[in-house]
Write an enzyme that holds these catalytic residues in place. Sequence first.
Site, PDB file in Angstrom:
ATOM      1  N   ASP A  91      -3.446   6.301   5.934  1.00  0.00           N
ATOM      2  CA  ASP A  91      -2.432   7.350   5.760  1.00  0.00           C
ATOM      3  C   ASP A  91      -2.111   7.661   4.304  1.00  0.00           C
ATOM      4  O   ASP A  91      -2.342   6.862   3.410  1.00  0.00           O
ATOM      5  CB  ASP A  91      -1.146   6.961   6.501  1.00  0.00           C
ATOM      6  CG  ASP A  91      -0.567   5.639   6.010  1.00  0.00           C
ATOM      7  OD1 ASP A  91      -1.350   4.708   5.753  1.00  0.00           O
ATOM      8  OD2 ASP A  91       0.667   5.542   5.877  1.00  0.00           O
ATOM      9  N   GLU A 149       0.550   3.036   7.537  1.00  0.00           N
ATOM     10  CA  GLU A 149       1.042   1.852   6.818  1.00  0.00           C
ATOM     11  C   GLU A 149       2.303   2.163   6.030  1.00  0.00           C
ATOM     12  O   GLU A 149       3.190   1.317   5.911  1.00  0.00           O
ATOM     13  CB  GLU A 149      -0.051   1.301   5.882  1.00  0.00           C
ATOM     14  CG  GLU A 149       0.290  -0.046   5.248  1.00  0.00           C
ATOM     15  CD  GLU A 149       1.290   0.041   4.106  1.00  0.00           C
ATOM     16  OE1 GLU A 149       2.138  -0.862   3.988  1.00  0.00           O
ATOM     17  OE2 GLU A 149       1.237   1.020   3.336  1.00  0.00           O
TER      18      GLU A 149
HETATM   19 ZN   LIG Z   1       1.932   2.639  -0.660  1.00  0.00          ZN
HETATM   20 ZN   LIG Z   2      -0.665   1.140   0.151  1.00  0.00          ZN
END
Ligand SMILES: [Zn+2]
Ligand SMILES: [Zn+2]
Length: 403
Positions: A91, A149
Amino acid sequence: MVSTVPTPTDTHLANVRLEIRNLQAQLVLWRRKLHQNPELGFKEHQTATFITQKLTEWGIPHETGIAQTGIVAMIPGDKPGKVLGIRADMDALPIQEENDVPYRSQNDGVMHACGHDGHTAIALGTAYYLWQQRDRLAGTVKIIFQPAEEGPGGAKPMIEAGVLQNPAVDAMIGLHLWNNLPVGTLGVRSGPLMAAVECFRCTLLGKGGHGAMPHQTTDAVLVGSQVVNALQTVVARNVDPLDSAVVTVGTFHAGTALNVIADTAHISGTVRYFNPKLEGFIQQRIEAIIAGVCASHGASYDLDYWQLYPATVNDGEMAALVQSVASEVIETPLGVVPECQTMGGEDMSFFLREVPGCYFFLGAANGAKQLDFPHHHPRFDFDESVLCVGVEMFARCVERFCS
Ligand SMILES: [Zn+2]
Ligand SMILES: [Zn+2]
């Protein structure tokens, strides 16, 4: 006379390196394509399509749509053995890119400003390389492409979806490209590498009134100020000085006019620590302080406190394996940096809570090329020469673990 003829082991390592270095141009192309098309957490649809196309093209078995956009590629070796998981996050961040490069983000307001484009390219390169080498592999490698994440977190839902089962993963490894370290270095340690991340939001409720008549009010600005001050004592006076922790109040909003005493104040902040023993403890102290300050003023409060990610804790044996491989792969004089730690957080931590594993930092900054802006900065970029080093690290770790 010192012999310069390489030993068979050296020849093998040199061959592995050569084969992987040959992938470098492809790795750069993939990374740049991903960089141009950044997507936010759980919306990595084009990214997932790109990965799926490559895996399909190479004939690598894989499963898609796990925890929405996650993918797991499976590389079974010709011989039976242990199962190693390799994790890459996919991401990007809600940041407007300010780099003037040909591969700059084409998606307004979204940018790969943490290097996850590099992580995905490295994982793809690793999948490709291992698939070619599967006749030499004893065991299975699962490559886990994980969404979100940066928040709200894709690791936990992927684990809940069963990515660590069928076959059961024995250990996990992963890396973060790291601009806090120069290119040509690698940071790894046994034990906590990254901090637990907790968050809180609190509304302090007083009683508003006239700025000239404070005796008729309960001043939420004053209550909030004392809360912020008192929260500093949690780390200074409650946490063992040999443990590291942070309590940061990031926002404080109150009041509407200079001659009006505010009836409410809103504060929010983040808590970081390494030692899992502090889980729950700092939360208790924060609530006790807020409750105590409010009681002393006749104010009340509404506290919302939650844990985002636990601490990222490396297993001793797996960290030793990564350290040993790194000492052969990283050949610069700066080399392997021991005791590398950050108060930043990572949801790799959820994988490392389930199975032993090791997460490490691959130095990616190059000041001479102005590639040393910090992570999450609109001008973040990294030295792409590390991409093949990442693949070599993973491939060599697999060779050691699955043999
Ligand atoms: Zn980051
Ligand atoms: Zn990262």
